[in-house]
Design an enzyme around this catalytic site. Structure first.
Site, PDB file in Angstrom:
ATOM      1  N   PHE A   1      39.197 -62.949 -31.740  1.00 53.37           N
ATOM      2  CA  PHE A   1      40.183 -62.852 -30.665  1.00 53.37           C
ATOM      3  C   PHE A   1      41.479 -62.196 -31.109  1.00 53.37           C
ATOM      4  O   PHE A   1      42.226 -61.667 -30.285  1.00 53.37           O
ATOM      5  CB  PHE A   1      40.500 -64.246 -30.097  1.00 53.37           C
ATOM      6  CG  PHE A   1      41.344 -65.116 -31.002  1.00 53.37           C
ATOM      7  CD1 PHE A   1      42.732 -64.987 -31.028  1.00 53.37           C
ATOM      8  CD2 PHE A   1      40.758 -66.061 -31.819  1.00 53.37           C
ATOM      9  CE1 PHE A   1      43.507 -65.785 -31.860  1.00 53.37           C
ATOM     10  CE2 PHE A   1      41.524 -66.864 -32.655  1.00 53.37           C
ATOM     11  CZ  PHE A   1      42.911 -66.719 -32.676  1.00 53.37           C
TER      12      PHE A   1
ATOM     13  N   LYS B   1      29.883 -57.714 -29.310  1.00 60.18           N
ATOM     14  CA  LYS B   1      30.044 -59.049 -28.753  1.00 60.18           C
ATOM     15  C   LYS B   1      31.472 -59.485 -29.085  1.00 60.18           C
ATOM     16  O   LYS B   1      31.758 -60.001 -30.145  1.00 60.18           O
ATOM     17  CB  LYS B   1      29.026 -60.019 -29.362  1.00 60.18           C
ATOM     18  CG  LYS B   1      28.648 -61.226 -28.463  1.00 60.18           C
ATOM     19  CD  LYS B   1      29.806 -62.134 -28.106  1.00 60.18           C
ATOM     20  CE  LYS B   1      30.285 -62.956 -29.268  1.00 60.18           C
ATOM     21  NZ  LYS B   1      31.409 -63.890 -28.865  1.00 60.18           N
TER      22      LYS B   1
ATOM     23  N   GLU C   1      35.125 -64.299 -26.488  1.00 59.16           N
ATOM     24  CA  GLU C   1      35.194 -64.672 -25.068  1.00 59.16           C
ATOM     25  C   GLU C   1      36.606 -65.075 -24.661  1.00 59.16           C
ATOM     26  O   GLU C   1      36.878 -65.238 -23.467  1.00 59.16           O
ATOM     27  CB  GLU C   1      34.205 -65.798 -24.767  1.00 59.16           C
ATOM     28  CG  GLU C   1      34.463 -67.109 -25.480  1.00 59.16           C
ATOM     29  CD  GLU C   1      33.925 -67.170 -26.893  1.00 59.16           C
ATOM     30  OE1 GLU C   1      33.888 -68.282 -27.455  1.00 59.16           O
ATOM     31  OE2 GLU C   1      33.566 -66.108 -27.450  1.00 59.16           O
TER      32      GLU C   1
ATOM     33  N   SER D   1      36.130 -66.596 -39.096  1.00 59.38           N
ATOM     34  CA  SER D   1      36.384 -67.644 -40.080  1.00 59.38           C
ATOM     35  C   SER D   1      35.278 -67.652 -41.137  1.00 59.38           C
ATOM     36  O   SER D   1      34.163 -67.167 -40.906  1.00 59.38           O
ATOM     37  CB  SER D   1      36.436 -69.006 -39.392  1.00 59.38           C
ATOM     38  OG  SER D   1      35.152 -69.378 -38.906  1.00 59.38           O
TER      39      SER D   1
ATOM     40  N   CYS E   1      44.432 -62.047 -39.820  1.00 59.00           N
ATOM     41  CA  CYS E   1      43.717 -62.337 -41.063  1.00 59.00           C
ATOM     42  C   CYS E   1      44.482 -61.825 -42.268  1.00 59.00           C
ATOM     43  O   CYS E   1      44.218 -62.228 -43.404  1.00 59.00           O
ATOM     44  CB  CYS E   1      42.317 -61.739 -41.032  1.00 59.00           C
ATOM     45  SG  CYS E   1      42.277 -59.952 -40.850  1.00 59.00           S
TER      46      CYS E   1
ATOM     47  N   GLU F   1      42.972 -72.353 -43.888  1.00 61.01           N
ATOM     48  CA  GLU F   1      43.574 -71.302 -43.060  1.00 61.01           C
ATOM     49  C   GLU F   1      44.042 -71.924 -41.740  1.00 61.01           C
ATOM     50  O   GLU F   1      43.240 -72.447 -40.979  1.00 61.01           O
ATOM     51  CB  GLU F   1      42.552 -70.193 -42.787  1.00 61.01           C
ATOM     52  CG  GLU F   1      43.123 -69.031 -42.008  1.00 61.01           C
ATOM     53  CD  GLU F   1      42.109 -67.921 -41.786  1.00 61.01           C
ATOM     54  OE1 GLU F   1      42.511 -66.745 -41.791  1.00 61.01           O
ATOM     55  OE2 GLU F   1      40.913 -68.225 -41.600  1.00 61.01           O
TER      56      GLU F   1
END
Length: 507
Positions: free
Chosen positions: A159, A183, A186, A236, A291, A392
């Protein structure tokens, strides 16, 4: 009758994009996409099931032979047209990103630019696919290498960069002659659908690029279907490891980029004001949802007190607000669920005994009581055993650890399970060189807080920040999305006169 006002307030319904067609499936599950600035549902996104995912794979498989057979120069021309359309529509794409992710418009524009750079790199694919040729490796024998597409490729993206990370993958994959299924997350899928629209306008044939929205069911179908040849992932570490082990077990090549705990080491000789400014942008930009965000500052010796004293008022005065608000320096987090997760980490830090120098949990944004806002948080006196250091957080939380010297700082960084990116701030060239050569991380900055490589290099970490041998985009991207074939050829009039039963040599 529904009023115009109520229609305008009702959530939009998003689509999939398969085989060159945008469509909403009949029935099935839908998920909510929120406006992070207000907390309201902005759109409904259809969630692909197993059958629909297989439909996308079939579309990509059907389009593959023709696209793979298209000369690289013609594939590059599609990328050139796509690049032009990206430039023309960059502001609209940035607006879409901000509306669903919450990051500031300028930050979203920067994301678009970093994705555009990979498209520009992919435009050079005729040169990048050139093989090697060796004449007369033996008497009358020539040898050469080819790079050919691997097949149907899938990208599963996070995201936090809904346009940039997909563009780190599919432009190179498509330019190399593969077909692609994206993909996206969402949580903010509209940017991916907008990119599909621009690719169609650029002349990409039907089925070469597809977008499916969905969750684990769709992901598992991509990881296990025999028609998918390669999978790229960013997210992740637990999910990256799952992606890598599952897809590899099903015979696919995989690049899976995982989590990070990026350190910035500040030496006593560093310009503290410069280091503090760098930390502000690197730790709190995009609400820490990067990240490559710096989430751990390692202060060496006497740099500790000066750094925390300089940072504290800057963090306290950080202007938090919606992406479109004038003067905002940090927007909301992406969802209410993620906001609560980050707030929980702040509470963990307090319980573990870290000094919470700045507590951003009580921030209020006028006119947006339902938004997912968290002010900047700053911890000092953090130690290696604390959860806020080990894990994280992915939010606007910076932790400061203190060490005695450079060697202790280097050992601290190298002991962490993640090795994504790191930085050192110093005016001492010898210290910088020691750090660069000794640190166990994939991307290193010297007085550069977020050392994201340019498109013509490759992006990726070490240790549990990367699963698989190859990084994304750049030269590694071309290697990942192609298979090497080496040809050794001799014509009949140069062949042996009799059968040979020994290992052939080329003398």
């Amino acid at each position: 009758m529904t009023s115009a006002a109520s229609e305008a307030d009702s959530p939009a319904t998003l689509t999939h994009f398969i085989g060159g067609r945008f469509f909403i499936p009949d029935g099935g599950e839908f998920g909510d996409v929120f406006d992070p600035a207000t907390g309201k549902v902005a759109a409904r996104v259809p969630m692909a099931d197993l059958d629909l995912t297989r439909e996308a794979i079939a579309a990509a498989r059907q389009a593959l032979p023709s696209w793979a057979g298209t000369p690289p120069l013609r594939r590059a021309r599609v990328m050139f047209r796509f690049r032009e359309l990206l430039e023309q529509n960059a502001d609209e794409l940035a607006r879409i990103i901000s509306s669903e992710h919450g990051k500031l418009h300028d930050d979203a524009s920067g994301e678009v630019t970093r994705g555009l750079e990979v498209v520009e790199f992919a435009c050079g694919i005729p040169h990048l696919l050139k093989g090697e040729f060796s004449e007369n490796v033996g008497t009358g024998v020539d040898s050469w290498s080819l790079r050919q597409p691997v097949g149907v490729c899938a990208g599963i993206t996070p995201f936090n960069f809904p346009a940039m990370v997909p563009m780190w993958m599919f432009p190179v994959a498509l330019a190399c002659g593969n077909t692609f299924i994206l993909k996206p997350s969402e949580k903010d899928p509209s940017a991916a659908l907008y990119l599909a629209r621009l690719l169609t306008e650029a002349g990409l044939p039907e089925g070469v690029f597809n977008v499916i929205n969905g969750g684990k069911q769709a992901v598992d179908a991509l990881l296990t279907d025999p028609d998918v040849a390669a999978v790229s992932f960013v997210g992740s570490t637990p999910v990256a490891e799952y992606i890598y082990t599952t897809a590899s077990a099903h015979g696919k090549r995989v690049q899976a980029l995982g989590g990070a705990k990026n350190h910035m080491v500040v030496l006593p000789d560093a310009d503290i004001e410069q280091a503090a400014n760098a930390l502000m942008g690197a730790a709190y930009g995009s609400a820490g949802e990067r990240c490559m965000a710096i989430s751990a500052a390692v202060a060496v010796g006497e740099a500790g007190d000066r750094l925390v004293e300089t940072l504290s008022p800057m963090v306290r005065n950080l202007k938090v607000g919606p992406a479109g608000s004038r003067g905002s320096e940090m927007g909301p987090l992406v969802t209410g669920e993620h906001l609560e997760r980050v707030r929980d980490y702040v509470e963990f830090g307090v319980r573990e005994g870290a000094a919470l120098v700045v507590d951003g949990r009580d921030v209020e944004v006028e006119g947006h009581p339902g938004g997912y806002y968290l002010g900047g948080c700053l911890f000092d006196r953090v130690n290696e055993g604390m959860r806020i250091y080990r894990e994280e957080i992915f939010g606007p939380v910076l932790v400061v650890l203190r060490v005695a010297d450079l060697e202790e700082a280097l050992d601290l960084v190298n002991r962490h399970e993640f090795g994504n990116g790191t930085a050192i701030f110093t005016t001492d060239g010898r210290a910088a060189r020691r750090f660069v050569h000794g640190v166990e991380a994939g991307m290193v900055g010297v007085n550069v807080p977020i050392p994201v490589p340019m498109a013509f290099h490759s992006f990726g970490g070490w240790k549990r920040s990367l699963f698989g041998p190859l990084h994304v985009h750049g030269p590694d991207g071309v290697r990942f999305y192609t298979r090497l074939k080496t040809v050794t050829a001799r014509w009949p009039d140069q062949g042996p006169a009799r059968a040979e039963y020994t290992m052939p040599t080329m003398g």
